[in-house]
Structure formats: structure tokens, C-alpha cells
Design a protein around this motif. Structure first.
Motif, mmCIF file in Angstrom:
data_model
loop_
_atom_site.group_PDB
_atom_site.id
_atom_site.type_symbol
_atom_site.label_atom_id
_atom_site.label_comp_id
_atom_site.label_asym_id
_atom_site.label_seq_id
_atom_site.Cartn_x
_atom_site.Cartn_y
_atom_site.Cartn_z
ATOM 1 N N ILE A 125 0.828 -1.207 0.000
ATOM 2 C CA ILE A 125 0.000 0.000 0.000
ATOM 3 C C ILE A 125 0.861 1.254 0.000
ATOM 4 O O ILE A 125 1.854 1.361 0.729
ATOM 5 N N LYS A 126 0.444 2.219 -0.818
ATOM 6 C CA LYS A 126 0.983 3.569 -0.731
ATOM 7 C C LYS A 126 -0.145 4.495 -0.290
ATOM 8 O O LYS A 126 -1.230 4.502 -0.886
ATOM 9 N N PHE A 127 0.117 5.244 0.758
ATOM 10 C CA PHE A 127 -0.889 6.110 1.356
ATOM 11 C C PHE A 127 -0.916 7.475 0.670
ATOM 12 O O PHE A 127 0.072 7.922 0.093
ATOM 13 N N ASP A 128 -2.062 8.140 0.803
ATOM 14 C CA ASP A 128 -2.218 9.471 0.220
ATOM 15 C C ASP A 128 -1.582 10.554 1.069
ATOM 16 O O ASP A 128 -1.060 11.547 0.553
ATOM 17 N N LYS A 129 -1.648 10.381 2.404
ATOM 18 C CA LYS A 129 -1.149 11.406 3.320
ATOM 19 C C LYS A 129 -0.617 10.732 4.575
ATOM 20 O O LYS A 129 -0.998 9.607 4.914
ATOM 21 N N LEU A 130 0.239 11.465 5.282
ATOM 22 C CA LEU A 130 0.824 10.994 6.533
ATOM 23 C C LEU A 130 0.608 12.049 7.608
ATOM 24 O O LEU A 130 0.546 13.250 7.312
ATOM 25 N N THR A 131 0.533 11.591 8.857
ATOM 26 C CA THR A 131 0.412 12.553 9.951
ATOM 27 C C THR A 131 1.100 12.009 11.199
ATOM 28 O O THR A 131 1.086 10.806 11.460
ATOM 29 N N SER A 132 1.728 12.909 11.938
ATOM 30 C CA SER A 132 2.425 12.545 13.172
ATOM 31 C C SER A 132 2.276 13.666 14.189
ATOM 32 O O SER A 132 1.971 14.803 13.831
ATOM 33 N N LEU A 164 -7.578 16.897 6.347
ATOM 34 C CA LEU A 164 -6.849 15.883 5.579
ATOM 35 C C LEU A 164 -7.723 14.791 4.989
ATOM 36 O O LEU A 164 -7.433 14.286 3.894
ATOM 37 N N ALA A 165 -8.755 14.374 5.705
ATOM 38 C CA ALA A 165 -9.553 13.224 5.288
ATOM 39 C C ALA A 165 -10.213 13.481 3.937
ATOM 40 O O ALA A 165 -10.475 14.622 3.552
ATOM 41 N N GLY A 166 -10.475 12.411 3.217
ATOM 42 C CA GLY A 166 -11.164 12.507 1.936
ATOM 43 C C GLY A 166 -11.775 11.167 1.579
ATOM 44 O O GLY A 166 -11.252 10.104 1.943
ATOM 45 N N GLY A 167 -12.891 11.187 0.892
ATOM 46 C CA GLY A 167 -13.573 9.960 0.537
ATOM 47 C C GLY A 167 -12.712 9.053 -0.323
ATOM 48 O O GLY A 167 -12.159 9.484 -1.335
ATOM 49 N N GLY A 168 -12.592 7.796 0.097
ATOM 50 C CA GLY A 168 -11.800 6.829 -0.645
ATOM 51 C C GLY A 168 -10.306 6.959 -0.458
ATOM 52 O O GLY A 168 -9.528 6.226 -1.073
ATOM 53 N N ARG A 169 -9.859 7.868 0.406
ATOM 54 C CA ARG A 169 -8.430 8.086 0.642
ATOM 55 C C ARG A 169 -7.900 7.116 1.707
ATOM 56 O O ARG A 169 -8.666 6.485 2.434
ATOM 57 N N MET A 170 -6.574 7.071 1.798
ATOM 58 C CA MET A 170 -5.914 6.330 2.872
ATOM 59 C C MET A 170 -4.875 7.226 3.534
ATOM 60 O O MET A 170 -4.104 7.908 2.854
ATOM 61 N N ILE A 171 -4.883 7.226 4.872
ATOM 62 C CA ILE A 171 -3.942 8.026 5.662
ATOM 63 C C ILE A 171 -3.236 7.105 6.643
ATOM 64 O O ILE A 171 -3.866 6.254 7.288
ATOM 65 N N LEU A 172 -1.924 7.288 6.759
ATOM 66 C CA LEU A 172 -1.130 6.559 7.742
ATOM 67 C C LEU A 172 -0.645 7.541 8.792
ATOM 68 O O LEU A 172 -0.089 8.597 8.455
ATOM 69 N N GLY A 173 -0.860 7.213 10.056
ATOM 70 C CA GLY A 173 -0.441 8.090 11.142
ATOM 71 C C GLY A 173 0.373 7.346 12.176
ATOM 72 O O GLY A 173 0.181 6.144 12.381
ATOM 73 N N SER A 174 1.284 8.063 12.838
ATOM 74 C CA SER A 174 2.117 7.438 13.870
ATOM 75 C C SER A 174 1.468 7.576 15.240
ATOM 76 O O SER A 174 2.128 7.850 16.239
ATOM 77 N N ASP A 175 0.164 7.381 15.276
ATOM 78 C CA ASP A 175 -0.597 7.339 16.520
ATOM 79 C C ASP A 175 -1.671 6.285 16.327
ATOM 80 O O ASP A 175 -2.318 6.225 15.278
#
Length: 764
Positions: free
Chosen positions: A65-72, A147-158
Motif C-alpha cells: 500500500i501507498k498512502f495518500d497522506k501521513l500525519t504525526s 486531511l480526510a477525503g472519501g476513498g483516501r488512505m492516511i497513515l499516522g504514527s498514533d
């Protein structure tokens, strides 16, 4: 209230459930006129479609998987960026948001928290990221709003990275998984099972999202029904819930140990995006005409009643009515569980909170990504209107999850209503959720609309004889309890009106304060460091043969990441790998650090080209026994380090430090009956640690604490994908063999372990 299906289930037209039994196919054909293949129906889940769009492997059984956005946030992003820098990072390849909501209290530890913030700001400029200053928003509320969006994927370090209610599949992982994304690598997992969560009915007045979430957690945590699976929320009951209500349930799915979550979307979610000025991010998501789920949780929302999760886990659930009716029995059970959770370190009782048959609470808190939402706080204000919390020991603190929410509460008058009662409104901060804010008095009992109630999550320190405890509740029942001056009260007892407030999002708050590079990197920007920000120490490759010393043995049913590396004030040291490592297992096994360092001296000698037996002579008889059977094991082909045993380690937080702290102290492995979460096992692997599984009952282990274990040809076993690995307990004169396994590892994960850690794997 909640039913767990023993088999999989089909969902037809989004409304009708059909168990996967001998009659399923006939029932489906009678309703649709079609013959349905189970494998095809499984591809009709919302989750499958999103994963397929983000998978780069071409094989839906083995996802990359490649995510659309990241957050930490600020107790993870320093280590992540430092790891990525050591591996050649030049620019953030996807939007990466650095929020500052954990180490916000900058008096703790001197300058080091603000040093981390300035490090984050300078890195956002250098590498092209987004920087959200302290007190503006907690990590997950900013992600929902921006950040959120329909059909998107986000990876977070929490671990609570959950935005499924908004149509975004989000996952919380340890920092190394974000490092991989920053280096254009992938998130590698097998296709997860998808569990349907079928909602019907609608909640009664006084029942909030935390009540629904706790009811589900209480049903599925202990039996692992959704462990490492995706929870997909469907059914007509979804339509009865506001966006905020759905978000409040969704964020708590982390406590079920699921991998991720996703919900069907509708006009409510479209309106959420419109309110936040991002209508284009809305996407209608719904399961197909006939969908197969690997399991099904059926929830009758109308039957849910105000819940309470008693210490020391979100799954220790009761209805508030049940607790009040059976105080003696339930409090006695809590005390018995506390003996296990606290290892008898302190005396613990809640029975002294009962006066004249009433259960008195010392503190209430509504906060963070779970409790600090707009609707939760407005409902609390309505319930408290005209009441006051009193001038005795009871206190109430409210933390809106973002400054835009805080601003709207001021504009609509709810902030004033709350402050008139004696409640205190504070800025966006995650402290009450991880033990760095509003720590109660010794022996106090706090009720909180937050995410966790593990030991020490409220800030007490067992090693100093300090103990307080937390129960999880919904904001509505916390408000009802507060209006009753601390007597535990369900919000369904409130007979007034709980209004429906319109939310207006003020985008200027972020536009005027948040740094957004718009993806433009500035390579000439100098990173701003502080004296606590340290590089990772050098780590060696996996040796051919390995001698491990067992330096901690934990037989609790589950070991949380908070017990492996404490939260709270220790978070100030998370930019300093060696400094933080001094706290490893400090509240669970204070002898661990010294024991780990002791055996680490031998490996340090190996890495410096010295004789390990010279710096640690007590290894001479150990090696003598080993060389009776393996005479070739010795200089140049052997390594030394530590391991811990725990029955089921890694529940809770995604923080990588639960593994990295062991690694920098010379840890080479964990041995467990199973791992509580995928993310903890991934953290071990990414830090070059062997995630061993042992099948023996934990009461009949072949080894004990402080034993030496010899594992010959471990490098070869990893390289050749051995199913079973021979290990030996080294005795005074001979060795006793037992078996270990590593479970499934990808080729990349094997290479990371062989190289010694992700940094070595990527080092340029």
C-alpha cells in the motif's frame, strides 16, 4: 444490544443480513435472482475497493500500500524524521502533517519540548510539510478537518488514526512504517479480513458515541473477533447518526485491536466536508448489492445504554445502571483485576468511593480525539445548564479538540454555560489521554471521555507509591455526574433537552497560524536542533549465532505499550533514544534496564572488535557449555543481547519506542505466545528484533528469567524462511532444546531483520 455472528454473513441491498449457512445461497437468489460467488461478494466491500486502489503489488492477497497522506505528532515525528534523514530523505513525497498536541506543556523537561516543535517547523520547511503549532488541534481532529477525503488512505504514527466515518481508511502504526512511505516504500500486509458492523435503530436520549463504542469493545476485545481486521460500518442505523457521533464511535475502534475501519457515507458526511470548505473531498461509499463479510457484529443502537469501562482497560465494560446496582460485586472484581494489572505494587480499592450506597467520583474530563468533539461538548453544556459542580474536591475539565471547535463554543454560548458551572475549558491537548495532564490526587477516581484507561494513563506512578485510576464514559454521562456533584449518574437520567447545534468552521484560524509549504521543499533550510535531539546509535547486523539473556518475564494476560515504555512525562525524552531507554519497563519491571545493559556490554565488545568474554567473564561457562555441542560457535560468528518474554505484548499505542528502547539497550528479540497488535510486531521487525512465537503454555516455559538462550544458525533460519527454529536453554553443564517460530515475514521484513534495523536497510 450486540450480537456476534459465529460465521461470515452476506449483506443484501445494504439492509438485510443473511448468515453464511447452508441456506444462504438460496436466500440470496430469492431476493436478487442471482447466483452469488462468495469470493466475488467479498470484493464488494467498501474496504476492498479502497485497498485495491492503493495497492501497488498487483496481487490482492499480498498488498503493498501507498498512502495518500501521513500525519504525526510531537512525540513521534522527531524520531521518524531522524530515521528518514539517516536513510537519505530529501523531500516529503506525499503531504506530511506534523501536529503538536502531546508535548504541549513546555515546562516539562525544560526547553526540550519546544525544541522538538522548532525541529518540526524547520523540517516542514526543509522537506515540504505542514506544521500545526501547539494548542491548535489534536492530531486526529486536524486530520478530520483538513486531511480526510472519501476513498483516501492516511497513515499516522498514533494508534487512534481512524477516519473511517469520513470515508477514509486510516491506520495507526509505529514510526518506521511512516519512514517507509517517506522513502517511497510500501506498507506490506496480507489482505485483511473485513468484519461488518451492522447498525440498526437509533440511540436514545443521553446515549453518546462513547457508549456505543464501549459496548462494542466489551464484546470483541477479549475474543479477538476483529483483531488485525477491518471493521466496516453499514446498515440503516448509520443514517440516524450525525457525523460527530460516527466519528466518536470510529476513533475507539482502535481499542478493539482492529487494523482499520471504514463507514458507508451519505449526506451527513457530504455536509461535514462542505462545512469544512472541502466539499470536493466527499465521495459516496456503499457496499455492493450483495456483499460477503468474514464476520458480523449486529448492533441495535436503541438498546445501548450509558456505559462505563472500569479500570484498567477499555474492554472492562458495564452499563452505569448495572454498576450502580451491583457496586460491591463489581468493585470487588475490579480489585481482583487490579492485583494483576498493578502487580501488587500498591494497595488499590474503589470501595471507599461508595457513601450511603452512592458511588462518588473525584474528577471528570472531556478531552481529545474521542471526547473533545463539538457535539459532545454542546451536549455536556446542555446537561449542566443551571447546575454547578460544587466547591468540594470534584473537578471538571473540558478540552475542545481544536481551536475552531473552541471558537464555535464561544460563539454559540456553550463555553460560557460550562464555565458558569465551575468547569474549566482548556486548549487542544492530548495530555489527559496519556498521563500528562490533569493528574488526579492519590487514590482518586477519574471519569473521562478519552480513549484509554490503562494503568498510569492518568499520570500516577506506581514506583513512587502513587495510584489513581480512570474509567471511560461518554461526555453526556460525565456531565450528568458533574451536575450531581460527583455522584455517578447516567445521562439517561437527565430529563431536560439536549439540543442540536449548527457548527460553523472558521478556516481563518488555521490559515493564519498553520505553516503549509504546499508541498514545496526548501533544501537550504537549516534544521533547528536542541540538546535533547539525538541521532540513533549504531546497530549491528544479525549475527550467525545468537546468545540471548532473558531479562524480563511478564505473565499478564496482555502487556500494553504503556507498560513497555511509560507515557506521561517520559514523552519529553522521545527525541533522545538513549535518554528515553532509561525508562523502559520502569513501571513494570524496574530491574530491566540494568539487566539489559549488562548483557549489552558483550555485544558492544563484539562491535568494537574486542573479546566479549573479557568484558563479561560470566559468559565463559555459558560459552563452554554451548561449544560442547557447537564448537564452531565463537569469535566472528556470534552475537549477544537480551530478550523479554511476555504472553501477549503490544496492546494500545502505536509508539515505536516500545520496541526501539529495547533495541538501543541491546535487545535482539521478544518471545511471546502471540502479539497483541500488528503494529507492535511491525515495530519489532523494523528495529531489527526477532518477533519470536513460542507455543508452550506460559506457565510451563522451558526457560525462566535470567536464563541464557542459544540460537544457532539464526541468520540462516531467517534467510531460508525456516518454519521452526531450534533454541537451547543453556544450563550449568548441558543445553535443553525447545522450538521457536517467527510467523509470516515478507522478504523485505527478513532483510530488515538481517541488516539489524530499518535504518541499516535503507542507509545510503
Amino acid at each position: 444490544m450486540i450480537q456476534l455472528y459465529e460465521t461470515g454473513a452476506y449483506l443484501v441491498n445494504g439492509t438485510e443480513l443473511i448468515p453464511d449457512d447452508g441456506n444462504a445461497q438460496a436466500a440470496i437468489k430469492s431476493k436478487t435472482g442471482k447466483n452469488i460467488n462468495k469470493e466475488d461478494a467479498a470484493k464488494e466491500t467498501i474496504a476492498y475497493g479502497i485497498l485495491e486502489e492503493h495497492n501497488t503489488s498487483g496481487n490482492m492477497n499480498k498488498l503493498k500500500i501507498k498512502f495518500d497522506k501521513l500525519t504525526s505528532h510531537d512525540i513521534t515525528f522527531v524520531g521518524i524524521i531522524q530515521t528518514a534523514r539517516a536513510s537519505g530523505l530529501e523531500k516529503f513525497p506525499v503531504p506530511y502533517v506534523l501536529t503538536n498536541c502531546h508535548n504541549s506543556l513546555c515546562a516539562v523537561g525544560g526547553t526540550i519540548n519546544e525544541d522538538d516543535h522548532m525541529f518540526g517547523l524547520s523540517c516542514a520547511k526543509k522537506y515540504g510539510g505542514v506544521y500545526v503549532p501547539p494548542h491548535q488541534a489534536v492530531i486526529h481532529q486536524y486530520a478530520r478537518e483538513m486531511l480526510a477525503g472519501g476513498g483516501r488512505m492516511i497513515l499516522g504514527s498514533d494508534s487512534h488514526t481512524r477516519y473511517g466515518a469520513l470515508g477514509t481508511m486510516a491506520m495507526g502504526e509505529g514510526g518506521p512504517e511512516l519512514v517507509k512511505q517517506l522513502l517511497d516504500q510500501t506498507y506490506d500486509i496480507n489482505m485483511p479480513e473485513v468484519i461488518g458492523v451492522y447498525l440498526s435503530g437509533e440511540p436514545v436520549k443521553g446515549v453518546g458515541p462513547q457508549d456505543v463504542a464501549l459496548a462494542i469493545i466489551g464484546k470483541v476485545f477479549a475474543n479477538g473477533y476483529v483483531k488485525n481486521k477491518v471493521m466496516e460500518f453499514v446498515g440503516p442505523g448509520v443514517d440516524s447518526l450525525s457525523a460527530d457521533f460516527r466519528i466518536g464511535i470510529d476513533v475507539m475502534t482502535t481499542e478493539t485491536t482492529c487494523l482499520s475501519s471504514i463507514w458507508k457515507t451519505d449526506k451527513e458526511i457530504e455536509e461535514f466536508y462542505e462545512i469544512h470548505g472541502r466539499k470536493e473531498e466527499y465521495k459516496e461509499l456503499a457496499p455492493g448489492e450483495v456483499v460477503y463479510y468474514d464476520g458480523m457484529i449486529a448492533v441495535d443502537l436503541s438498546a445501548v445504554r450509558p456505559m462505563i469501562a472500569m479500570p484498567f482497560h477499555p474492554s472492562n465494560t458495564y452499563t452505569i445502571e448495572e454498576l450502580n446496582a451491583n457496586l460491591d460485586d463489581i468493585l470487588d472484581d475490579v480489585e481482583k483485576k487490579a492485583i494483576v494489572s498493578l502487580d501488587g505494587a500498591v494497595n488499590f480499592t474503589l470501595k471507599n468511593k461508595v457513601k450511603n450506597g452512592k458511588f462518588y467520583v473525584d474528577q471528570g474530563i472531556i478531552a481529545g480525539c474521542a471526547g473533545g468533539g463539538f457535539e459532545n461538548i454542546c451536549a455536556a453544556a446542555d446537561i449542566l445548564k443551571g447546575a454547578y459542580i460544587g466547591s468540594d474536591g470534584f473537578t471538571l475539565s473540558v478540552y475542545p479538540a481544536s481551536t475552531p471547535i473552541y471558537m464555535e463554543l464561544i460563539r454559540n454560548g456553550c463555553a460560557a454555560l460550562l464555565m458558569e458551572t465551575g468547569a474549566v475549558l482548556k486548549t487542544a491537548f492530548c495530555g489527559p489521554c496519556f498521563g500528562a495532564g490533569d493528574t488526579p490526587a492519590n487514590n482518586a477516581f477519574s471519569i473521562r471521555h478519552s480513549t484509554r484507561n490503562f494503568p498510569n494513563r492518568e499520570g500516577s506512578k506506581l514506583q513512587n507509591g502513587q495510584i489513581s485510576s480512570v474509567a471511560l464514559m461518554d461526555a453526556r454521562s460525565i456531565a450528568a455526574t458533574s451536575a450531581n456533584k460527583g455522584i455517578l449518574t447516567a445521562a439517561t437520567d437527565f430529563d431536560g433537552t439536549i439540543g442540536k447545534y449548527k457548527y460553523h468552521f472558521d478556516s481563518n484560524i488555521y490559515a493564519n497560524r498553520v505553516f503549509d509549504s504546499k508541498g514545496e521543499a526548501d533544501p537550504d533550510m537549516e534544521i533547528q536542533f536542541g540538546p535533547n535531539i539525538k541521532d540513533w546509535p549504531m546497530m549491528g547486523e544479525l549475527p550467525e549465532n545468537l546468545v540471548l539473556r532473558v531479562v524480563s518475564e511478564i505473565h499478564d494476560t496482555v502487556t500494553t505499550t504503556d507498560e513497555l515504555i511509560p507515557s506521561g512525562e517520559t514523552s519529553s525524552y522521545r527525541s533522545n533514544p538513549l535518554g528515553l531507554a532509561e525508562f523502559t519497563l520502569s513501571r513494570k519491571d524496574p530491574a530491566y534496564v540494568g539487566r539489559a545493559k549488562d548483557i549489552q556490554t558483550a555485544q558492544t565488545a563484539v562491535m568494537e572488535g574486542k573479546c566479549p568474554l573479557g568484558v563479561k567473564p560470566e559468559l565463559k561457562p555459558v560459552m563452554a557449555v554451548i561449544q560442547k555441542t557447537y564448537p564452531e560457535a565463537g569469535e566472528g560468528n556470534i552475537g549477544f543481547g537480551s530478550t523479554i518474554f511476555a504472553v501477549k505484548p503490544g496492546d494500545g499505542s502505536a509508539r515505536e519506542q516500545a520496541a526501539s528502547c529495547q533495541k538501543v539497550l541491546g535487545g535482539w528479540a521478544n518471545i511471546a505466545n502471540e502479539y497483541a497488535t500488528k503494529r507492535y510486531r511491525s515495530n519489532l521487525i523494523n528495529w531489527g528484533m526477532l518477533p519470536f512465537i513460542i507455543n508452550e503454555d506460559d506457565k510451563k516455559l522451558p526457560f525462566k528469567n535470567l536464563d541464557y538462550i542459544f540460537i544457532p544458525d539464526i541468520k540462516k533460519a531467517v534467510e531460508e524462511k525456516a518454519d521452526s527454529i531450534a533454541a537451547f536453554v543453556v544450563g550449568e553443564s548441558d543445553m535443553v532444546q525447545f522450538e521457536l517460530s517467527l510467523g509470516e515475514l515478507t522478504d523485505e521484513e527478513r532483510q530488515i531483520i538481517l541488516k539489524g534495523c530499518l535504518i541499516n536497510y535503507n542507509r545510503v
